[in-house]
Design a protein around this motif. Structure first.
Motif, PDB file in Angstrom:
ATOM      1  N   VAL A  46       5.119   6.430   0.838  1.00  0.00           N
ATOM      2  CA  VAL A  46       5.609   5.347   1.685  1.00  0.00           C
ATOM      3  C   VAL A  46       4.910   4.043   1.317  1.00  0.00           C
ATOM      4  O   VAL A  46       3.852   4.047   0.684  1.00  0.00           O
ATOM      5  CB  VAL A  46       5.372   5.650   3.185  1.00  0.00           C
ATOM      6  CG1 VAL A  46       6.143   6.879   3.615  1.00  0.00           C
ATOM      7  CG2 VAL A  46       3.887   5.828   3.474  1.00  0.00           C
ATOM      8  N   MET A  47       5.480   2.933   1.716  1.00  0.00           N
ATOM      9  CA  MET A  47       4.898   1.629   1.404  1.00  0.00           C
ATOM     10  C   MET A  47       3.691   1.309   2.268  1.00  0.00           C
ATOM     11  O   MET A  47       2.766   0.646   1.818  1.00  0.00           O
ATOM     12  CB  MET A  47       5.950   0.537   1.582  1.00  0.00           C
ATOM     13  CG  MET A  47       6.881   0.431   0.406  1.00  0.00           C
ATOM     14  SD  MET A  47       7.838  -1.075   0.492  1.00  0.00           S
ATOM     15  CE  MET A  47       8.463  -1.107  -1.165  1.00  0.00           C
ATOM     16  N   HIS A  48       3.727   1.713   3.513  1.00  0.00           N
ATOM     17  CA  HIS A  48       2.621   1.439   4.432  1.00  0.00           C
ATOM     18  C   HIS A  48       2.303   2.742   5.154  1.00  0.00           C
ATOM     19  O   HIS A  48       3.138   3.262   5.892  1.00  0.00           O
ATOM     20  CB  HIS A  48       3.000   0.359   5.442  1.00  0.00           C
ATOM     21  CG  HIS A  48       3.386  -0.945   4.811  1.00  0.00           C
ATOM     22  ND1 HIS A  48       4.683  -1.225   4.435  1.00  0.00           N
ATOM     23  CD2 HIS A  48       2.655  -2.031   4.477  1.00  0.00           C
ATOM     24  CE1 HIS A  48       4.720  -2.444   3.907  1.00  0.00           C
ATOM     25  NE2 HIS A  48       3.516  -2.945   3.914  1.00  0.00           N
ATOM     26  N   ASN A  49       1.097   3.235   4.979  1.00  0.00           N
ATOM     27  CA  ASN A  49       0.736   4.543   5.525  1.00  0.00           C
ATOM     28  C   ASN A  49       0.117   4.446   6.916  1.00  0.00           C
ATOM     29  O   ASN A  49      -0.561   5.351   7.365  1.00  0.00           O
ATOM     30  CB  ASN A  49      -0.259   5.237   4.586  1.00  0.00           C
ATOM     31  CG  ASN A  49      -1.584   4.487   4.511  1.00  0.00           C
ATOM     32  OD1 ASN A  49      -1.629   3.276   4.679  1.00  0.00           O
ATOM     33  ND2 ASN A  49      -2.665   5.193   4.260  1.00  0.00           N
ATOM     34  N   THR A  50       0.387   3.349   7.605  1.00  0.00           N
ATOM     35  CA  THR A  50      -0.285   3.072   8.864  1.00  0.00           C
ATOM     36  C   THR A  50       0.489   3.634  10.053  1.00  0.00           C
ATOM     37  O   THR A  50       1.614   4.126   9.915  1.00  0.00           O
ATOM     38  CB  THR A  50      -0.488   1.552   9.016  1.00  0.00           C
ATOM     39  OG1 THR A  50      -1.385   1.285  10.070  1.00  0.00           O
ATOM     40  CG2 THR A  50       0.843   0.852   9.290  1.00  0.00           C
ATOM     41  N   ASP A  60      -9.334   6.802   5.844  1.00  0.00           N
ATOM     42  CA  ASP A  60      -9.435   5.497   5.199  1.00  0.00           C
ATOM     43  C   ASP A  60      -8.174   4.684   5.461  1.00  0.00           C
ATOM     44  O   ASP A  60      -7.337   5.037   6.292  1.00  0.00           O
ATOM     45  CB  ASP A  60      -9.696   5.653   3.696  1.00  0.00           C
ATOM     46  CG  ASP A  60      -8.554   6.343   2.972  1.00  0.00           C
ATOM     47  OD1 ASP A  60      -7.526   6.674   3.613  1.00  0.00           O
ATOM     48  OD2 ASP A  60      -8.668   6.572   1.752  1.00  0.00           O
ATOM     49  N   SER A  61      -8.038   3.559   4.783  1.00  0.00           N
ATOM     50  CA  SER A  61      -6.876   2.680   4.807  1.00  0.00           C
ATOM     51  C   SER A  61      -6.739   1.925   6.126  1.00  0.00           C
ATOM     52  O   SER A  61      -7.647   1.916   6.951  1.00  0.00           O
ATOM     53  CB  SER A  61      -5.600   3.459   4.480  1.00  0.00           C
ATOM     54  OG  SER A  61      -4.552   2.551   4.166  1.00  0.00           O
ATOM     55  N   GLY A  62      -5.585   1.261   6.302  1.00  0.00           N
ATOM     56  CA  GLY A  62      -5.420   0.278   7.360  1.00  0.00           C
ATOM     57  C   GLY A  62      -5.144   0.865   8.733  1.00  0.00           C
ATOM     58  O   GLY A  62      -4.058   1.383   8.997  1.00  0.00           O
ATOM     59  N   ALA A 101       4.959   8.794  16.383  1.00  0.00           N
ATOM     60  CA  ALA A 101       5.901   8.784  15.272  1.00  0.00           C
ATOM     61  C   ALA A 101       5.197   9.211  13.996  1.00  0.00           C
ATOM     62  O   ALA A 101       3.979   9.066  13.855  1.00  0.00           O
ATOM     63  CB  ALA A 101       6.507   7.396  15.108  1.00  0.00           C
ATOM     64  N   GLY A 102       5.977   9.721  13.043  1.00  0.00           N
ATOM     65  CA  GLY A 102       5.432  10.175  11.770  1.00  0.00           C
ATOM     66  C   GLY A 102       5.982   9.367  10.611  1.00  0.00           C
ATOM     67  O   GLY A 102       7.113   8.873  10.657  1.00  0.00           O
ATOM     68  N   LEU A 103       5.191   9.246   9.551  1.00  0.00           N
ATOM     69  CA  LEU A 103       5.658   8.591   8.345  1.00  0.00           C
ATOM     70  C   LEU A 103       6.842   9.328   7.730  1.00  0.00           C
ATOM     71  O   LEU A 103       7.600   8.750   6.941  1.00  0.00           O
ATOM     72  CB  LEU A 103       4.519   8.506   7.328  1.00  0.00           C
ATOM     73  CG  LEU A 103       3.342   7.608   7.729  1.00  0.00           C
ATOM     74  CD1 LEU A 103       2.180   7.803   6.755  1.00  0.00           C
ATOM     75  CD2 LEU A 103       3.751   6.146   7.785  1.00  0.00           C
ATOM     76  N   ASP A 104       7.020  10.564   8.086  1.00  0.00           N
ATOM     77  CA  ASP A 104       8.165  11.341   7.606  1.00  0.00           C
ATOM     78  C   ASP A 104       9.420  11.092   8.424  1.00  0.00           C
ATOM     79  O   ASP A 104      10.409  11.807   8.287  1.00  0.00           O
ATOM     80  CB  ASP A 104       7.834  12.830   7.582  1.00  0.00           C
ATOM     81  CG  ASP A 104       7.474  13.376   8.963  1.00  0.00           C
ATOM     82  OD1 ASP A 104       7.286  12.576   9.908  1.00  0.00           O
ATOM     83  OD2 ASP A 104       7.356  14.616   9.104  1.00  0.00           O
ATOM     84  N   GLY A 105       9.405  10.061   9.288  1.00  0.00           N
ATOM     85  CA  GLY A 105      10.594   9.692  10.048  1.00  0.00           C
ATOM     86  C   GLY A 105      10.798  10.466  11.329  1.00  0.00           C
ATOM     87  O   GLY A 105      11.879  10.396  11.924  1.00  0.00           O
ATOM     88  N   THR A 106       9.793  11.181  11.802  1.00  0.00           N
ATOM     89  CA  THR A 106       9.939  11.999  12.996  1.00  0.00           C
ATOM     90  C   THR A 106       9.298  11.344  14.215  1.00  0.00           C
ATOM     91  O   THR A 106       8.419  10.488  14.100  1.00  0.00           O
ATOM     92  CB  THR A 106       9.294  13.378  12.805  1.00  0.00           C
ATOM     93  OG1 THR A 106       7.887  13.209  12.541  1.00  0.00           O
ATOM     94  CG2 THR A 106       9.938  14.126  11.650  1.00  0.00           C
ATOM     95  N   SER A 147       0.860  -1.176   0.000  1.00  0.00           N
ATOM     96  CA  SER A 147       0.000   0.000   0.000  1.00  0.00           C
ATOM     97  C   SER A 147       0.896   1.226   0.000  1.00  0.00           C
ATOM     98  O   SER A 147       1.456   1.593   1.021  1.00  0.00           O
ATOM     99  CB  SER A 147      -0.897  -0.007   1.237  1.00  0.00           C
ATOM    100  OG  SER A 147      -1.620   1.181   1.331  1.00  0.00           O
ATOM    101  N   VAL A 148       1.074   1.846  -1.130  1.00  0.00           N
ATOM    102  CA  VAL A 148       1.946   2.999  -1.256  1.00  0.00           C
ATOM    103  C   VAL A 148       1.091   4.233  -1.372  1.00  0.00           C
ATOM    104  O   VAL A 148       0.238   4.323  -2.234  1.00  0.00           O
ATOM    105  CB  VAL A 148       2.851   2.877  -2.490  1.00  0.00           C
ATOM    106  CG1 VAL A 148       3.836   4.020  -2.547  1.00  0.00           C
ATOM    107  CG2 VAL A 148       3.584   1.555  -2.453  1.00  0.00           C
ATOM    108  N   VAL A 149       1.302   5.175  -0.518  1.00  0.00           N
ATOM    109  CA  VAL A 149       0.400   6.314  -0.460  1.00  0.00           C
ATOM    110  C   VAL A 149       1.181   7.607  -0.544  1.00  0.00           C
ATOM    111  O   VAL A 149       2.161   7.806   0.174  1.00  0.00           O
ATOM    112  CB  VAL A 149      -0.407   6.285   0.861  1.00  0.00           C
ATOM    113  CG1 VAL A 149      -1.335   7.480   0.919  1.00  0.00           C
ATOM    114  CG2 VAL A 149      -1.198   4.985   0.960  1.00  0.00           C
ATOM    115  N   SER A 150       0.794   8.475  -1.438  1.00  0.00           N
ATOM    116  CA  SER A 150       1.301   9.837  -1.439  1.00  0.00           C
ATOM    117  C   SER A 150       0.351  10.669  -0.592  1.00  0.00           C
ATOM    118  O   SER A 150      -0.844  10.719  -0.856  1.00  0.00           O
ATOM    119  CB  SER A 150       1.360  10.397  -2.861  1.00  0.00           C
ATOM    120  OG  SER A 150       2.315   9.699  -3.620  1.00  0.00           O
TER     121      SER A 150
END
Length: 596
Positions: free
Chosen positions: A139-143, A92-94, A157-162, A18-21
C-alpha cells in the motif's frame, strides 16, 4: 498484475510515498494481558454529549473541534507539565492516530493495523490486536488514524480494505465487512465513524484510479447498509460534469474522489458532512468538466447515504489538492446575525466560510488564502467558484509548477477551534511548491492496482518558493472577523502536526522535525511549554481525565509523507538548517501536572 504493481509501487516509495509490503502470518493475533471487566458502552447520547473526561471520537466531538473543556492544565501552570507514563508500540513508521479514551480505557491504532488497549491512568496493557493483513499486501500509506467506539465494540479498519468489529473487553474479532479491494488500490487508513448504529468509512485509492465511495456498515452484523459513490454514475445528479468531449471514455468509472478521512456530523439536523479527495488521474485535461464531487464537501443523510448538499472548493482538480477533511461545524457571525456555519482550511491554501442549512444545503459565504496560492486568480463572490491561471494549471505533456504543493497549505492534520477565544488554529505549510510533467498512461489500466496518477514520479520536483524562508507554521484565525490573529513560524521544517486546544487557554501541537511537543498561549501564540519526544509526533494530541486528574496524550512516530517531504527539502537546503535525521519508533506519551 501484482508483479507489475509492485515494481511501480517500489519506484514510488523511494520518491514520494511510503509503500510498505506487510509480511504477516495470515492469522489474526490477539493477545490478552488483562480482560477489561468494567467497560462503559458507548451510546449515541455519550457521543453527542462529548464528556470532556473522555475522548471518544478522533476529533473529540461530532463537530470536529479538537477542543477539550478541561482546564486543570492551564496557561498559569502548564510549565509544570511532565510525563507520567509512556508505552512503546513496538511498531515503526508513521503513527497518525489519536489516543481515544472511554472511561479510563485508551485505544491506540498503529501502522500495520495493530489496536492496543491500555489503562489510561497507568499505561498498563489490557490487550493487543494485530490484524491479519495478507503477506503480499502493498500500500502507499501503511498508517491508521483511529477507531470507532460503539456500544461494547471497537471498530478498526484494515489496510486490506476491511472493517473489523472487536470485543472492547478482549480485542477478539467478532465480525468483519470487506469494504474495498486492496489489490486494485482500495485500502483504508481512515478512522471509521459511528452514527446511530452504523459505522461509516471510505477507502483510499485515487492514485490507482479507484472510484471513491463511503460505506455504512451495520454495527451489529457487519453487513453493508449502504454505499454512496463520490463520483456520480449515469442518471445521478452531477454525472453530466464528467461527460465532455475529448476525455477518456467512461472517466467517471475511475475518477478518484476518495473519501479517506473521517467526517463530521450535526446531531440536531441529522446531516453528515464528509470530504472528497482528488481527481484521477491528476491531470484535469484528461477528464474535462467540473468533475463532481471531486475536491468537495458533501452533506449526506446517514440513514441511506443520499447526498443532500455539496460545495466544490475547486473544479476539475488538477493539483492533487484533495478536500479529504470535512468542514468544521460552528456558529458564525454573518451580516449582523449568527448562522449555523462550516469553516475549513483546505489543501488548496484557501480558508472557506460557509453556511449549513437544516436540509443539507451548503451556501458559500467567503474564501481567502491562508498561504500563498498562485493558481486562483479570484473566487466568485456568490458561489466561491475559482478562476485559474493557466500558467499554473497542470496539463498533459508540459512541465507546470504551482503553489501550494500537492501536499497543500495544510494536509490531513486536524485544525482546532476554541469557543472561548473564537479562534481556529491551523497547522499550515507556507512557501512550498512543486512541478511535474503530465503524461498520458496508455500502458496501465485504471483500477488495476497500478499507479495511475498521470505523472512520472521521478520527475516530481518539490521546492520552496523562497530558499531563505521556512515552511511550517501555526496560524490562529478569528472565525468571525475572518482575519488571522497570530502566526508562529517553525523555520525550516514542515508542520505535520494536528492541534488540540483546551479550556485552559492552551493550544498543543507537535509535527515538526525538532521532535518537540509544544503548548501555546491560545490568545497570544506565545510558547509557554515544550518537551522533546523520542520522535516527531504526527498524531493528534488529546486530553482526558481519570479520577479527576487531567492528562494530555500524544503518540510520536515518524514516517510516511512527513518523512519523505522533509527529507527531500533537507537534501536541497544549502544552509543545512533543515533537520532530516529524525528517529522512528512509536511511543505513546502521557503528561500531567505533579500531584499537589
Amino acid at each position: 498484475m501484482r508483479t507489475v504493481r509492485s515494481k511501480l509501487l517500489l519506484a514510488c516509495s523511494t520518491l514520494v510515498f511510503s509503500v510498505v509490503s506487510l509480511q504477516a502470518s495470515g492469522q489474526t493475533l490477539n493477545r490478552v494481558n488483562q480482560e477489561i471487566t468494567d467497560y462503559s458502552p458507548v451510546t449515541k447520547e455519550r457521543l453527542v454529549e462529548a464528556d470532556p473526561s473522555d475522548w471518544l471520537l478522533p476529533k473529540g466531538n461530532y463537530e470536529g473541534w479538537m477542543y477539550s473543556e478541561l482546564d486543570q492544565i492551564n496557561r498559569e501552570n502548564v510549565q509544570q507539565l511532565r510525563p507520567v507514563w509512556t508505552y512503546s508500540t513496538g511498531v515503526d513508521s508513521g503513527h497518525q492516530a489519536p489516543a481515544q479514551v472511554n472511561d479510563g480505557v485508551m485505544f491506540i491504532t498503529t501502522p500495520y493495523n495493530h489496536v492496543i488497549a491500555l489503562d489510561a491512568k497507568t499505561g498498563q496493557l489490557y490487550w493487543r490486536y494485530e490484524h491479519d493483513n495478507p503477506s503480499d499486501l502493498g500500500v502507499m500509506h501503511n498508517t491508521a488514524r483511529g477507531v470507532a467506539l460503539w456500544e461494547d465494540k471497537v471498530f478498526a479498519a484494515g489496510l486490506d480494505g476491511t472493517l473489523n468489529a472487536l470485543d472492547a473487553r478482549t480485542g477478539e474479532r467478532l465480525c468483519q465487512n470487506v469494504i474495498g479491494d486492496w489489490s486494485i488500490g482500495a485500502y483504508i487508513t481512515s478512522a471509521p465513524m459511528p452514527i446511530e448504529g452504523k459505522i461509516m468509512v471510505g477507502p483510499s485509492g485515487g492514485e490507482f484510479g479507484v472510484r471513491g465511495f463511503l460505506e455504512a456498515t451495520d454495527a451489529d452484523t457487519c453487513e453493508t447498509v449502504w454505499r454512496t459513490y463520490s463520483v456520480p454514475g449515469p442518471g445521478e445528479a452531477g454525472h453530466e460534469t464528467w461527460l465532455k468531449e475529448g476525455q477518456r471514455p467512461d472517466a467517471w468509472k475511475y475518477g478518484g474522489g476518495s473519501m479517506w478521512m473521517p467526517g463530521n456530523y450535526d446531531p440536531e439536523t441529522g446531516v453528515l458532512y464528509w470530504g472528497v479527495g482528488n481527481g484521477s488521474p491528476w491531470l484535469g485535461d484528461q477528464r474535462p468538466g467540473d468533475n463532481l464531487y471531486v475536491a468537495s464537501a458533501l452533506a449526506m443523510d446517514p440513514e441511506d447515504g443520499a447526498i443532500v448538499g455539496h460545495h466544490q472548493y475547486h473544479w476539475n482538480d488538477s493539483w492533487d489538492w484533495a478536500a479529504m477533511n470535512a468542514p468544521m461545524l460552528l456558529d458564525l457571525e454573518h451580516n449582523g446575525g449568527t448562522v449555523k456555519g462550516l469553516m475549513t482550511p483546505q489543501r488548496n491554501g484557501y480558508m472557506f466560510w460557509m453556511e449549513r442549512k437544516p436540509d443539507g444545503e451548503i451556501k458559500f459565504l467567503e474564501g481567502k488564502p491562508y498561504v500563498y496560492n498562485n493558481v486562483f486568480t479570484e473566487l466568485d463572490p456568490e458561489t466561491g467558484r475559482p478562476s485559474y491561471d493557466p500558467n499554473h494549471t497542470p496539463v498533459t505533456g508540459k512541465r507546470v509548477g504551482y503553489c501550494p504543493s500537492l501536499w497543500g497549505g495544510k494536509n490531513w492534520p486536524y485544525e482546532a477551534f476554541n469557543p472561548q477565544t473564537g479562534l481556529m488554529y491551523v497547522p499550515a505549510n507556507e512557501n512550498l511548491c512543486n512541478s511535474f510533467i503530465g503524461i498520458w498512461q496508455d500502458d496501465i489500466d485504471p483500477a488495476s492496482g497500478q499507479f495511475w496518477a498521470g505523472i512520472d514520479i521521478p520527475d516530481l520536483d518539490v521546492y520552496v518558493k523562497d530558499p531563505n524562508k521556512g515552511v511550517g507554521q501555526l496560524q490562529a484565525w478569528d472565525v468571525n472577523t475572518r482575519e488571522m490573529v497570530w502566526q508562529h513560524d517553525f523555520g525550516k521544517t514542515m508542520n505535520w502536526g494536528p492541534v488540540l486546544t483546551t479550556a485552559g487557554g492552551l493550544v498543543f501541537g507537535a509535527g515538526t522535525n525538532d521532535r518537540k511537543l509544544r503548548a501555546f498561549d491560545a490568545e497570544s501564540g506565545e510558547i509557554v511549554w515544550e518537551f522533546p519526544l523520542n520522535s516527531t509526533a504526527i498524531a493528534p494530541p488529546v486530553s482526558y481525565s481519570v479520577d479527576g486528574k487531567q492528562y494530555i496524550a500524544v503518540t510520536a512516530g515518524y514516517g510516511v509523507d512527513a518523512q519523505w517531504t522533509n527529507g527531500v527539502l533537507a537534501a536541497k537546503d544549502e544552509t543545512k538548517e533543515w533537520i532530516s535525521d529524525v528517529p522512528e519508533g512509536g511511543v505513546v506519551w502521557v503528561f500531567a501536572l505533579p500531584n499537589s
